[in-house]
Design a protein around this motif. Sequence first.
Motif, mmCIF file in Angstrom:
data_model
loop_
_atom_site.group_PDB
_atom_site.id
_atom_site.type_symbol
_atom_site.label_atom_id
_atom_site.label_comp_id
_atom_site.label_asym_id
_atom_site.label_seq_id
_atom_site.Cartn_x
_atom_site.Cartn_y
_atom_site.Cartn_z
ATOM 1 N N ILE A 137 15.829 9.227 13.356
ATOM 2 C CA ILE A 137 16.183 10.067 14.506
ATOM 3 C C ILE A 137 16.406 9.231 15.760
ATOM 4 C CG2 ILE A 137 15.353 11.883 16.046
ATOM 5 C CD1 ILE A 137 13.911 13.097 13.638
ATOM 6 N N VAL A 138 15.467 8.343 16.053
ATOM 7 C CA VAL A 138 15.532 7.607 17.321
ATOM 8 C C VAL A 138 16.106 6.206 17.153
ATOM 9 C CG1 VAL A 138 13.540 8.884 18.159
ATOM 10 C CG2 VAL A 138 13.194 6.652 17.103
ATOM 11 N N GLY A 139 16.200 5.741 15.933
ATOM 12 C CA GLY A 139 16.652 4.381 15.711
ATOM 13 C C GLY A 139 17.910 4.326 14.876
ATOM 14 N N SER A 140 17.813 3.620 13.761
ATOM 15 C CA SER A 140 18.959 3.392 12.892
ATOM 16 C C SER A 140 18.683 3.964 11.512
ATOM 17 C CB SER A 140 19.249 1.886 12.788
ATOM 18 O OG SER A 140 20.158 1.614 11.753
ATOM 19 N N GLY A 141 19.701 4.621 10.943
ATOM 20 C CA GLY A 141 19.563 5.154 9.608
ATOM 21 C C GLY A 141 19.411 4.068 8.561
ATOM 22 N N VAL A 142 20.040 2.915 8.801
ATOM 23 C CA VAL A 142 19.921 1.798 7.863
ATOM 24 C C VAL A 142 18.496 1.270 7.845
ATOM 25 C CG1 VAL A 142 20.716 -0.528 7.332
ATOM 26 C CG2 VAL A 142 22.348 1.190 8.138
ATOM 27 N N PHE A 143 17.906 1.082 9.038
ATOM 28 C CA PHE A 143 16.519 0.621 9.112
ATOM 29 C C PHE A 143 15.576 1.634 8.473
ATOM 30 C CE2 PHE A 143 18.109 -2.193 12.485
ATOM 31 C CZ PHE A 143 17.463 -3.377 12.140
ATOM 32 N N ALA A 144 15.881 2.932 8.682
ATOM 33 C CA ALA A 144 15.028 3.972 8.099
ATOM 34 C C ALA A 144 15.076 3.915 6.578
ATOM 35 C CB ALA A 144 15.469 5.344 8.594
ATOM 36 N N PHE A 145 16.278 3.746 6.023
ATOM 37 C CA PHE A 145 16.416 3.678 4.568
ATOM 38 C C PHE A 145 15.698 2.448 4.005
ATOM 39 C CE2 PHE A 145 18.744 2.149 0.828
ATOM 40 C CZ PHE A 145 18.577 3.243 -0.012
ATOM 41 N N LEU A 146 15.889 1.301 4.670
ATOM 42 C CA LEU A 146 15.240 0.080 4.194
ATOM 43 C C LEU A 146 13.715 0.202 4.261
ATOM 44 C CD1 LEU A 146 17.527 -2.680 5.778
ATOM 45 C CD2 LEU A 146 17.413 -1.959 3.382
ATOM 46 N N PHE A 147 13.212 0.819 5.341
ATOM 47 C CA PHE A 147 11.763 0.992 5.463
ATOM 48 C C PHE A 147 11.250 1.932 4.379
ATOM 49 C CE2 PHE A 147 7.984 3.145 7.094
ATOM 50 C CZ PHE A 147 7.207 2.058 7.453
ATOM 51 N N LEU A 148 11.995 3.014 4.108
ATOM 52 C CA LEU A 148 11.575 3.981 3.100
ATOM 53 C C LEU A 148 11.497 3.347 1.721
ATOM 54 C CD1 LEU A 148 10.907 6.997 2.601
ATOM 55 C CD2 LEU A 148 13.343 7.346 2.140
ATOM 56 N N ILE A 149 12.390 2.425 1.426
ATOM 57 C CA ILE A 149 12.409 1.783 0.117
ATOM 58 C C ILE A 149 11.418 0.625 0.045
ATOM 59 C CG2 ILE A 149 13.829 0.515 -1.541
ATOM 60 C CD1 ILE A 149 14.473 3.494 -1.338
ATOM 61 N N CYS A 150 11.406 -0.210 1.087
ATOM 62 C CA CYS A 150 10.654 -1.464 1.024
ATOM 63 C C CYS A 150 9.173 -1.307 1.329
ATOM 64 C CB CYS A 150 11.255 -2.491 1.988
ATOM 65 S SG CYS A 150 12.945 -2.961 1.584
ATOM 66 N N ASN A 151 8.800 -0.325 2.153
ATOM 67 C CA ASN A 151 7.394 -0.227 2.554
ATOM 68 C C ASN A 151 6.467 0.040 1.372
ATOM 69 O OD1 ASN A 151 5.434 -0.146 4.865
ATOM 70 N ND2 ASN A 151 5.070 1.887 4.018
ATOM 71 N N PRO A 152 6.760 1.030 0.507
ATOM 72 C CA PRO A 152 5.852 1.215 -0.651
ATOM 73 C C PRO A 152 5.811 0.005 -1.569
ATOM 74 C CG PRO A 152 7.250 3.144 -0.339
ATOM 75 C CD PRO A 152 7.808 2.068 0.532
ATOM 76 N N VAL A 153 6.971 -0.676 -1.722
ATOM 77 C CA VAL A 153 7.026 -1.827 -2.613
ATOM 78 C C VAL A 153 6.193 -2.980 -2.065
ATOM 79 C CG1 VAL A 153 8.528 -3.542 -3.678
ATOM 80 C CG2 VAL A 153 9.272 -1.154 -3.522
ATOM 81 N N THR A 154 6.411 -3.319 -0.796
ATOM 82 C CA THR A 154 5.677 -4.448 -0.210
ATOM 83 C C THR A 154 4.190 -4.141 -0.083
ATOM 84 O OG1 THR A 154 6.227 -3.619 2.018
ATOM 85 C CG2 THR A 154 7.681 -5.283 1.066
ATOM 86 N N LEU A 155 3.857 -2.894 0.246
ATOM 87 C CA LEU A 155 2.441 -2.528 0.327
ATOM 88 C C LEU A 155 1.801 -2.554 -1.050
ATOM 89 C CD1 LEU A 155 0.071 -1.615 2.034
ATOM 90 C CD2 LEU A 155 0.846 0.744 1.759
ATOM 91 N N GLY A 156 2.554 -2.103 -2.077
ATOM 92 C CA GLY A 156 2.027 -2.158 -3.429
ATOM 93 C C GLY A 156 1.751 -3.578 -3.887
ATOM 94 N N PHE A 157 2.670 -4.492 -3.564
ATOM 95 C CA PHE A 157 2.442 -5.893 -3.915
ATOM 96 C C PHE A 157 1.259 -6.470 -3.142
ATOM 97 C CE2 PHE A 157 6.793 -5.987 -5.699
ATOM 98 C CZ PHE A 157 6.502 -6.623 -6.893
ATOM 99 N N THR A 158 1.075 -6.037 -1.905
ATOM 100 C CA THR A 158 -0.073 -6.510 -1.128
ATOM 101 C C THR A 158 -1.389 -6.048 -1.751
ATOM 102 O OG1 THR A 158 1.239 -6.466 0.900
ATOM 103 C CG2 THR A 158 -1.146 -6.498 1.147
ATOM 104 N N VAL A 159 -1.440 -4.780 -2.155
ATOM 105 C CA VAL A 159 -2.642 -4.268 -2.824
ATOM 106 C C VAL A 159 -2.865 -5.011 -4.135
ATOM 107 C CG1 VAL A 159 -3.674 -2.238 -3.908
ATOM 108 C CG2 VAL A 159 -2.463 -2.015 -1.734
#
Length: 265
Positions: A137-159
Motif C-alpha cells: 500500500i505505502v511502498g512497492s508491490g515488488v518489495f511486498a511480493f519479495l518480502f512475502l516470499i522470502c521472509n518465511p524462507v529466510t526465517l525458516g532457515f534461521t530457525v
Amino acid sequence: MSITTSPIPVLRGSGGTTLQAEEDALVLRRWRKEKRIPLRAVRQVRAEGRALSVELTAPAGTTPIVLRVQGVSAAAATVFADAVTTRLPEEREADGAALVTEGAPAEPEEAVYWRVVKLCAWAVGLVTVGVAVALAIVGSGVFAFLFLICNPVTLGFTVLGLYAMRMPYYEWYLPRYGITVEAVYRGPRNYAYTDLHGTARTASVSGSAPTRRVAYHPDRPGEAFAAYSWIRKVFRTLFCLAFLLVCLSLFAFNIYMAVEGFRRG
C-alpha cells in the motif's frame, strides 16, 4: 531387544477424544482434561457401533453414570469392549463415580514442542502477510511480493540453523555433565543402550562399530548423542555456526529490504 505393548487398541473418537486401557484403569482424555477410571469402578463396557460406553457402578436405586466416546472405529470398539470386560475384577466398588479422578493430562515433551512450532508458524505467517500488505500500500508491490516470499524462507532457515546448533551443544555438554554408556550396534544409525532405570532404548548414531559411547541427560534418557572426539566436535561446531551466520545474514537482508521499501514509499 523386545518391546511389549498392550493388545488393547487405543480408541480415538471425535474432537480428539481418546480412551486407553492401562493395567488397572481406563484413561479418558479430552481437550486438556483427563479422567482415570479404575476398573473396580466399571460395571460394564459396551460397543455401540461407532461409539463405546463405559458404565460406572452405582448404589442401588440410583442412575449409573455412563461415559461415552463417539466417532470411534466400530471394529476397535468391539475389541476394546471385549478385552476390557475380561479384565474387570470380580469385586467392584458400589459407587464407581467416587473413584474417578480428573486432572490435566501429562503432555509429552514432543507434543508441547510441535504445538509451539505451530503457534510460531501461524504468528510468522500473519505478521508476514500484514507487513506485505502494508508494504504494497505505502511502498512497492515488488518489495511486498519479495518480502512475502522470502521472509518465511529466510526465517525458516534461521530457525533451522538455531536447531542445528543444539547438536554440537549436546555433544560438548552431555559427555561431561550427563550419563555416558556403551551402546551396541543394531543396524544403520541404530544403537541400543540401557538407561539408569533399566529401560532399553535406541540412539540414532552414525557408524558401524560394534559398540559406541553415547551420552544422555538424566531427565531425558531417551535422547542420546554420540561421544565424539574433540576434533570432530570442533569441526561440527564451526560448520553449524557458519550455517547459522549465513541464515541470519539472509534474514537480516530481507528485513533491510522491507525497511528500504517503506522508506522509498
